[in-house]
Write an enzyme that holds these catalytic residues in place. Sequence first.
Site, PDB file in Angstrom:
ATOM      1  N   CYS A   1       0.827  -1.221   0.000  1.00 35.38           N
ATOM      2  CA  CYS A   1       0.000   0.000   0.000  1.00 35.38           C
ATOM      3  C   CYS A   1       0.854   1.260   0.000  1.00 35.38           C
ATOM      4  CB  CYS A   1      -0.945  -0.003   1.193  1.00 35.38           C
ATOM      5  SG  CYS A   1      -2.299  -1.165   0.978  1.00 35.38           S
TER       6      CYS A   1
ATOM      7  N   TYR B   1      -3.215   4.721   5.693  1.00 30.16           N
ATOM      8  CA  TYR B   1      -2.368   3.546   5.952  1.00 30.16           C
ATOM      9  C   TYR B   1      -1.071   3.553   5.149  1.00 30.16           C
ATOM     10  CZ  TYR B   1      -1.253  -1.486   5.991  1.00 30.16           C
ATOM     11  OH  TYR B   1      -0.624  -2.713   6.095  1.00 30.16           O
TER      12      TYR B   1
ATOM     13  N   LYS C   1       3.009   3.933   6.319  1.00 28.09           N
ATOM     14  CA  LYS C   1       4.030   2.939   5.969  1.00 28.09           C
ATOM     15  C   LYS C   1       5.254   3.613   5.359  1.00 28.09           C
ATOM     16  CE  LYS C   1       2.088  -0.804   7.430  1.00 28.09           C
ATOM     17  NZ  LYS C   1       2.637  -1.433   8.644  1.00 28.09           N
TER      18      LYS C   1
ATOM     19  N   ASN D   1      -0.286  -8.480   0.530  1.00 25.22           N
ATOM     20  CA  ASN D   1      -1.456  -9.261   0.930  1.00 25.22           C
ATOM     21  C   ASN D   1      -1.174 -10.691   1.368  1.00 25.22           C
ATOM     22  OD1 ASN D   1      -4.204 -10.138   1.272  1.00 25.22           O
ATOM     23  ND2 ASN D   1      -4.784  -8.407  -0.022  1.00 25.22           N
TER      24      ASN D   1
ATOM     25  N   ALA E   1      -9.252 -10.176   1.290  1.00 26.57           N
ATOM     26  CA  ALA E   1     -10.073 -10.924   0.323  1.00 26.57           C
ATOM     27  C   ALA E   1      -9.950 -12.439   0.411  1.00 26.57           C
ATOM     28  CB  ALA E   1      -9.739 -10.443  -1.092  1.00 26.57           C
TER      29      ALA E   1
ATOM     30  N   ARG F   1      -2.685  -4.912  -8.768  1.00 30.16           N
ATOM     31  CA  ARG F   1      -1.400  -4.823  -8.033  1.00 30.16           C
ATOM     32  C   ARG F   1      -0.715  -6.192  -8.060  1.00 30.16           C
ATOM     33  NH1 ARG F   1      -2.561  -3.336  -2.285  1.00 30.16           N
ATOM     34  NH2 ARG F   1      -2.217  -1.174  -2.885  1.00 30.16           N
TER      35      ARG F   1
HETATM   36  P1  NAD Z   1      -2.773  -7.980  12.618  1.00 32.37           P
HETATM   37  O1  NAD Z   1      -3.797  -6.900  12.739  1.00 32.37           O
HETATM   38  O2  NAD Z   1      -3.193  -9.399  12.678  1.00 32.37           O
HETATM   39  O3  NAD Z   1      -1.606  -7.766  13.707  1.00 32.37           O
HETATM   40  C1  NAD Z   1      -1.273  -6.469  14.152  1.00 32.37           C
HETATM   41  C2  NAD Z   1      -1.186  -6.546  15.674  1.00 32.37           C
HETATM   42  O4  NAD Z   1      -0.806  -5.263  16.172  1.00 32.37           O
HETATM   43  C3  NAD Z   1      -2.543  -6.910  16.316  1.00 32.37           C
HETATM   44  O5  NAD Z   1      -2.445  -8.085  17.076  1.00 32.37           O
HETATM   45  C4  NAD Z   1      -2.861  -5.706  17.190  1.00 32.37           C
HETATM   46  O6  NAD Z   1      -3.471  -6.058  18.413  1.00 32.37           O
HETATM   47  C5  NAD Z   1      -1.472  -5.104  17.406  1.00 32.37           C
HETATM   48  N1  NAD Z   1      -1.583  -3.692  17.808  1.00 32.37           N
HETATM   49  C6  NAD Z   1      -2.298  -2.713  17.187  1.00 32.37           C
HETATM   50  N2  NAD Z   1      -2.233  -1.581  17.915  1.00 32.37           N
HETATM   51  C7  NAD Z   1      -1.462  -1.854  19.013  1.00 32.37           C
HETATM   52  C8  NAD Z   1      -1.031  -1.084  20.115  1.00 32.37           C
HETATM   53  N3  NAD Z   1      -1.380   0.199  20.260  1.00 32.37           N
HETATM   54  N4  NAD Z   1      -0.256  -1.673  21.060  1.00 32.37           N
HETATM   55  C9  NAD Z   1       0.111  -2.981  20.931  1.00 32.37           C
HETATM   56  N5  NAD Z   1      -0.259  -3.762  19.892  1.00 32.37           N
HETATM   57  C10 NAD Z   1      -1.045  -3.190  18.946  1.00 32.37           C
HETATM   58  O7  NAD Z   1      -2.008  -7.682  11.238  1.00 32.37           O
HETATM   59  P2  NAD Z   1      -1.005  -8.613  10.423  1.00 32.37           P
HETATM   60  O8  NAD Z   1      -1.689  -9.037   9.185  1.00 32.37           O
HETATM   61  O9  NAD Z   1      -0.392  -9.625  11.328  1.00 32.37           O
HETATM   62  O10 NAD Z   1       0.121  -7.523   9.989  1.00 32.37           O
HETATM   63  C11 NAD Z   1       1.325  -7.408  10.697  1.00 32.37           C
HETATM   64  C12 NAD Z   1       2.107  -6.255  10.088  1.00 32.37           C
HETATM   65  O11 NAD Z   1       2.312  -6.488   8.688  1.00 32.37           O
HETATM   66  C13 NAD Z   1       1.378  -4.906  10.193  1.00 32.37           C
HETATM   67  O12 NAD Z   1       2.355  -3.886  10.368  1.00 32.37           O
HETATM   68  C14 NAD Z   1       0.741  -4.755   8.825  1.00 32.37           C
HETATM   69  O13 NAD Z   1       0.537  -3.390   8.463  1.00 32.37           O
HETATM   70  C15 NAD Z   1       1.788  -5.392   7.940  1.00 32.37           C
HETATM   71  N6  NAD Z   1       1.210  -5.887   6.676  1.00 32.37           N
HETATM   72  C16 NAD Z   1       0.339  -6.936   6.683  1.00 32.37           C
HETATM   73  C17 NAD Z   1      -0.196  -7.374   5.457  1.00 32.37           C
HETATM   74  C18 NAD Z   1      -1.159  -8.538   5.387  1.00 32.37           C
HETATM   75  O14 NAD Z   1      -1.636  -8.817   4.285  1.00 32.37           O
HETATM   76  N7  NAD Z   1      -1.484  -9.219   6.457  1.00 32.37           N
HETATM   77  C19 NAD Z   1       0.143  -6.725   4.268  1.00 32.37           C
HETATM   78  C20 NAD Z   1       0.995  -5.626   4.330  1.00 32.37           C
HETATM   79  C21 NAD Z   1       1.542  -5.215   5.541  1.00 32.37           C
HETATM   80  O1  GDC Z   2      -9.171  -6.296   1.451  1.00 28.21           O
HETATM   81  P1  GDC Z   2      -8.254  -6.671   0.352  1.00 28.21           P
HETATM   82  O2  GDC Z   2      -7.660  -8.035   0.339  1.00 28.21           O
HETATM   83  O3  GDC Z   2      -7.071  -5.590   0.370  1.00 28.21           O
HETATM   84  O4  GDC Z   2      -9.047  -6.402  -1.034  1.00 28.21           O
HETATM   85  C1  GDC Z   2      -8.564  -6.924  -2.240  1.00 28.21           C
HETATM   86  C2  GDC Z   2      -9.641  -6.713  -3.300  1.00 28.21           C
HETATM   87  O5  GDC Z   2     -10.700  -7.655  -3.039  1.00 28.21           O
HETATM   88  C3  GDC Z   2     -10.274  -5.309  -3.224  1.00 28.21           C
HETATM   89  O6  GDC Z   2     -10.448  -4.794  -4.539  1.00 28.21           O
HETATM   90  C4  GDC Z   2     -11.619  -5.583  -2.591  1.00 28.21           C
HETATM   91  O7  GDC Z   2     -12.627  -4.654  -3.015  1.00 28.21           O
HETATM   92  C5  GDC Z   2     -11.929  -6.967  -3.149  1.00 28.21           C
HETATM   93  N1  GDC Z   2     -12.995  -7.652  -2.413  1.00 28.21           N
HETATM   94  C6  GDC Z   2     -14.146  -8.115  -2.952  1.00 28.21           C
HETATM   95  N2  GDC Z   2     -14.939  -8.615  -2.003  1.00 28.21           N
HETATM   96  C7  GDC Z   2     -14.583  -8.817   0.516  1.00 28.21           C
HETATM   97  O8  GDC Z   2     -15.656  -9.350   0.843  1.00 28.21           O
HETATM   98  C8  GDC Z   2     -14.264  -8.479  -0.824  1.00 28.21           C
HETATM   99  N3  GDC Z   2     -13.636  -8.540   1.458  1.00 28.21           N
HETATM  100  C9  GDC Z   2     -12.429  -7.955   1.140  1.00 28.21           C
HETATM  101  N4  GDC Z   2     -11.541  -7.698   2.135  1.00 28.21           N
HETATM  102  N5  GDC Z   2     -12.096  -7.605  -0.139  1.00 28.21           N
HETATM  103  C10 GDC Z   2     -13.030  -7.865  -1.097  1.00 28.21           C
HETATM  104  C11 GDC Z   2      -4.485  -4.667   1.254  1.00 28.21           C
HETATM  105  C12 GDC Z   2      -4.627  -3.890   2.554  1.00 28.21           C
HETATM  106  C13 GDC Z   2      -3.757  -4.533   3.602  1.00 28.21           C
HETATM  107  C14 GDC Z   2      -2.344  -4.693   3.109  1.00 28.21           C
HETATM  108  C15 GDC Z   2      -2.282  -5.303   1.711  1.00 28.21           C
HETATM  109  C16 GDC Z   2      -0.879  -5.218   1.135  1.00 28.21           C
HETATM  110  O9  GDC Z   2      -5.240  -4.034   0.238  1.00 28.21           O
HETATM  111  O10 GDC Z   2      -5.988  -3.891   2.965  1.00 28.21           O
HETATM  112  O11 GDC Z   2      -3.761  -3.749   4.793  1.00 28.21           O
HETATM  113  O12 GDC Z   2      -1.663  -3.478   3.105  1.00 28.21           O
HETATM  114  O13 GDC Z   2      -3.141  -4.658   0.794  1.00 28.21           O
HETATM  115  O14 GDC Z   2      -0.888  -5.885  -0.109  1.00 28.21           O
HETATM  116  P2  GDC Z   2      -6.115  -4.945  -0.727  1.00 28.21           P
HETATM  117  O15 GDC Z   2      -5.266  -5.988  -1.358  1.00 28.21           O
HETATM  118  O16 GDC Z   2      -6.866  -4.022  -1.610  1.00 28.21           O
END
Ligand code: NAD
Ligand code: GDC
Length: 342
Positions: free
Chosen positions: A119, A148, A152, A177, A192, A282
């Site tokens: 993002c 967001y 980052k 993702n 998603a 993306r």
């Molecule tokens: P997640 O939401 O499961 O984990 C984030 C954790 O941070 C949560 O457990 C939450 O309780 C904790 N947190 C939030 N605010 C807090 C605070 N004030 N004090 C202490 N803890 C706090 O998310 P994730 O998917 O495990 O992502 C982990 C990292 O990777 C994040 O920085 C996220 O932005 C990044 N990231 C994740 C994805 C993905 O697809 N999952 C993609 C891009 C970046």
């Molecule tokens: O939520 P997400 O996976 O995040 O959405 C992917 C695509 O799927 C979007 O275009 C969304 O509109 C579509 N979509 C369709 N139906 C639904 O029911 C649904 N739920 C969800 N969630 N999506 C749906 C993410 C960020 C993360 C992280 C990653 C990094 O963006 O939300 O925080 O940063 O990117 O790759 P996405 O991929 O747009």
Amino acid sequence: MLILVTGAGGFIGHCLVKKLKADGETVIAADWKYPEFERSPADRFFNVDLRYKEETEAIFRSCGQFDEVYNLAANMGGMGFIENYRALIMRDSVLISTNVLEAARKYQARRFFYSSSACAYNTELQKDLNNPALSEDMAYPAMPEAGYGWEKLFSELLCQYFREDYGLVTRVARYHNVYGPNGTWRGGREKAPAAMCRKVILTASKGEIEIWGDGKQQRSFMFIDDCVEGTLKIMRGDYPHPLNLGSDELVEINHLADIAMSFEKKHLTKKYIEGPLGVRGRNSDNSLIQKVLGWRPSISLNTGLEKTYFWIKGEIETLRAQGVGLEASSEIPEVTDKRYVG
Ligand code: NAD
Ligand code: GDC
């Protein structure tokens, strides 16, 4: 080694803690909540609010010099969350990133890892289908995801400046993702892959599932095991600048839904509804990480999504046995927790 993982109550953090413990490391966990689906195997779990400097520093004062600090804590979620809570996300996550980085510097952590995101990339380059995959240089000129994505990029730069001005060894991954067992799959923060699995599981055959937008949106999705392995490689490698950590297997959301339906041969129709869409297309360009670290993802979407689908199905069956009612359709989460708005 003595290792700190923040965000250890969340998806990637908890899975990283499990891997580090399996490798025989001493792991300190920090989060304001515990893992949702299983107990943390961390040697110690600090239940703290990392938006506060004192609470953050208390971890470092109490544990001494960390060999590695993985800062994964952030207030985040799928598009349903990040499009609706921009102020909350930026305020919380910028405080967390700043506090943890400063404490790592002050208490002389040997290495620091920050989880950035795809993002962070310029959204102007992601407006069409079949865009060229995103390479690391495409984050500037900057126009990241509102809220967001800006946080980052800010935290990426903070890592760079802490390295240049203070000599702290920092490493940054731009996660694309990430999905898998132990990931959020309901409540509005899910992304998603989990959303499609939940919708298919909770919809009887011949029923219909809702999809935000026209379903032609394209993404790549990285399985959690690839994410954890790549995270360790980046942390322990010598390349100091942000690196993509993602899959380069591009898929349309419609097709993601079809793959989820294939696991139990369900024939469901797709109902296209309004919703938060994020970018149009993306994908991750993995040539740089392959060049500098020899890493590439190894788990295909079909394989990873099948594991995720049946894990979510297990969770649903457990909740149903407890009499919990579950919704197939996705929601925009209500954030009522006073910590968030307090
Ligand atoms: P997640 O939401 O499961 O984990 C984030 C954790 O941070 C949560 O457990 C939450 O309780 C904790 N947190 C939030 N605010 C807090 C605070 N004030 N004090 C202490 N803890 C706090 O998310 P994730 O998917 O495990 O992502 C982990 C990292 O990777 C994040 O920085 C996220 O932005 C990044 N990231 C994740 C994805 C993905 O697809 N999952 C993609 C891009 C970046
Ligand atoms: O939520 P997400 O996976 O995040 O959405 C992917 C695509 O799927 C979007 O275009 C969304 O509109 C579509 N979509 C369709 N139906 C639904 O029911 C649904 N739920 C969800 N969630 N999506 C749906 C993410 C960020 C993360 C992280 C990653 C990094 O963006 O939300 O925080 O940063 O990117 O790759 P996405 O991929 O747009």
